[in-house]
Design a protein around this motif. Sequence first.
Motif, mmCIF file in Angstrom:
data_model
loop_
_atom_site.group_PDB
_atom_site.id
_atom_site.type_symbol
_atom_site.label_atom_id
_atom_site.label_comp_id
_atom_site.label_asym_id
_atom_site.label_seq_id
_atom_site.Cartn_x
_atom_site.Cartn_y
_atom_site.Cartn_z
ATOM 1 N N LYS A 198 0.842 -1.219 0.000
ATOM 2 C CA LYS A 198 0.000 0.000 0.000
ATOM 3 C C LYS A 198 0.860 1.245 0.000
ATOM 4 N N GLU A 199 0.257 2.378 -0.385
ATOM 5 C CA GLU A 199 0.968 3.648 -0.262
ATOM 6 C C GLU A 199 0.711 4.205 1.145
ATOM 7 N N LEU A 200 1.675 4.989 1.617
ATOM 8 C CA LEU A 200 1.612 5.445 3.015
ATOM 9 C C LEU A 200 0.294 6.158 3.342
ATOM 10 N N TYR A 201 -0.197 7.012 2.434
ATOM 11 C CA TYR A 201 -1.445 7.732 2.735
ATOM 12 C C TYR A 201 -2.605 6.745 2.882
ATOM 13 N N GLN A 202 -2.551 5.618 2.136
ATOM 14 C CA GLN A 202 -3.609 4.604 2.247
ATOM 15 C C GLN A 202 -3.540 3.930 3.621
ATOM 16 N N VAL A 203 -2.305 3.704 4.085
ATOM 17 C CA VAL A 203 -2.123 3.092 5.415
ATOM 18 C C VAL A 203 -2.673 4.030 6.492
ATOM 19 N N VAL A 204 -2.390 5.338 6.336
ATOM 20 C CA VAL A 204 -2.889 6.329 7.306
ATOM 21 C C VAL A 204 -4.411 6.278 7.354
ATOM 22 N N LEU A 205 -5.043 6.287 6.180
ATOM 23 C CA LEU A 205 -6.515 6.278 6.126
ATOM 24 C C LEU A 205 -7.068 4.999 6.755
ATOM 25 N N GLU A 206 -6.519 3.866 6.308
ATOM 26 C CA GLU A 206 -7.006 2.555 6.760
ATOM 27 C C GLU A 206 -6.821 2.400 8.273
ATOM 28 N N THR A 207 -5.593 2.649 8.749
ATOM 29 C CA THR A 207 -5.271 2.423 10.161
ATOM 30 C C THR A 207 -6.084 3.335 11.081
ATOM 31 N N SER A 208 -6.259 4.580 10.659
ATOM 32 C CA SER A 208 -6.928 5.546 11.539
ATOM 33 C C SER A 208 -8.386 5.170 11.786
ATOM 34 N N LYS A 209 -8.952 4.346 10.896
ATOM 35 C CA LYS A 209 -10.350 3.936 11.093
ATOM 36 C C LYS A 209 -10.517 3.075 12.350
ATOM 37 N N GLU A 217 -6.833 12.925 -8.964
ATOM 38 C CA GLU A 217 -6.837 11.546 -9.491
ATOM 39 C C GLU A 217 -6.792 10.491 -8.379
ATOM 40 N N TYR A 218 -6.545 10.924 -7.137
ATOM 41 C CA TYR A 218 -6.477 9.967 -6.025
ATOM 42 C C TYR A 218 -7.819 9.777 -5.306
ATOM 43 N N PHE A 219 -8.781 10.636 -5.608
ATOM 44 C CA PHE A 219 -10.027 10.614 -4.827
ATOM 45 C C PHE A 219 -10.805 9.307 -4.970
ATOM 46 N N LYS A 220 -10.717 8.677 -6.141
ATOM 47 C CA LYS A 220 -11.449 7.425 -6.351
ATOM 48 C C LYS A 220 -10.956 6.369 -5.344
ATOM 49 N N GLU A 221 -9.633 6.273 -5.239
ATOM 50 C CA GLU A 221 -9.018 5.305 -4.325
ATOM 51 C C GLU A 221 -9.324 5.668 -2.867
ATOM 52 N N ILE A 222 -9.238 6.959 -2.588
ATOM 53 C CA ILE A 222 -9.482 7.428 -1.207
ATOM 54 C C ILE A 222 -10.915 7.120 -0.778
ATOM 55 N N ARG A 223 -11.864 7.314 -1.687
ATOM 56 C CA ARG A 223 -13.272 7.037 -1.339
ATOM 57 C C ARG A 223 -13.539 5.546 -1.130
ATOM 58 N N LYS A 224 -12.676 4.677 -1.722
ATOM 59 C CA LYS A 224 -12.832 3.239 -1.451
ATOM 60 C C LYS A 224 -12.494 2.953 0.011
ATOM 61 N N ILE A 225 -11.538 3.703 0.563
ATOM 62 C CA ILE A 225 -11.095 3.444 1.946
ATOM 63 C C ILE A 225 -11.969 4.184 2.958
#
Length: 273
Positions: free
Chosen positions: A164-175, A193-201
Amino acid sequence: MTTQQLVEQIVKKKSFLCIGLDVDLAKIPATFLQEEDPIFSFNKAIIDATHDITVAYKPNIAFYEAYGLKGWTSLKKTIDYLNANYPEVYTIADAKRGDIGNTATMYAKAFFEDMAFDSVTVAPYMGKDSVEPFLEFENKHTILLALTSNKGAFDYQTQKVGDKELYQVVLETSKSYKNSENLMYVVGATKAEYFKEIRKIVPDSFLLVPGVGAQGGSLKDVCEFGFNSQVGLLINSSRGIIYASNGTDFAERAREEALVLQKEMEEIIKNKL
Ligand SMILES: O=c1ccn([C@@H]2O[C@H](COP(=O)(O)O)[C@@H](O)[C@H]2O)c(=O)[nH]1
């Protein structure tokens, strides 16, 4: 303010605009410099001219700290003015704090209790125990930096950690943090261009999105994937609005610039909600 109250304001005002109060004495009309508190007087004029078309204001704390005790006084007067006169407006202290637990609690008290902001931005780098003290405060939001608007975001935030990319880990873990329902996230408009991925998390979380205006981000592009069933976005513009003019018409011009974004938001809400 609760998330529901924020959503109600967005629907009522047909706006998800956040105006950044980043006051630089070198950029405001010179006439203010003769006043006792130029920063507060400037903020008051901007707020009075725009409060009906914006749902949030975001002073970046650096612009106040830079002026020492006087700057803190201007900040306190600004937040007190907002809370007394426009309590329906959401307030964000853009302070990007983050430290060990007992220190984090003091930062949270400073912004949530003494200053009475609705939310504060926090850096995730020091991990769970540096963020959770902020989340204990009822009806207050902690806005965690996820993917920032600057170029340097690519230095660390998009680096791979496992698969994963670090920002994805931040989003996922913080939940999984205690009281994670009090979290929002910062995602730069320049990273549409990252919002699609971010909204999945984080499909349901509010995102604070700086980078429209002076940094060139596109409101339309952000909304394509960032918009959710409760809008879920606070789009910030600071310089693009508050420095639209440094003449006597500065407040009218600020309103005009804010109105351009609000009208675009009204159209998006009509089509998407
Ligand atoms: O990723 C980030 C996080 C915070 N900011 C802050 O938002 C405003 C943007 O100001 P503009 O004048 O509209 O560019 C400013 O306070 C930044 O420090 C950001 O830009 N990007």
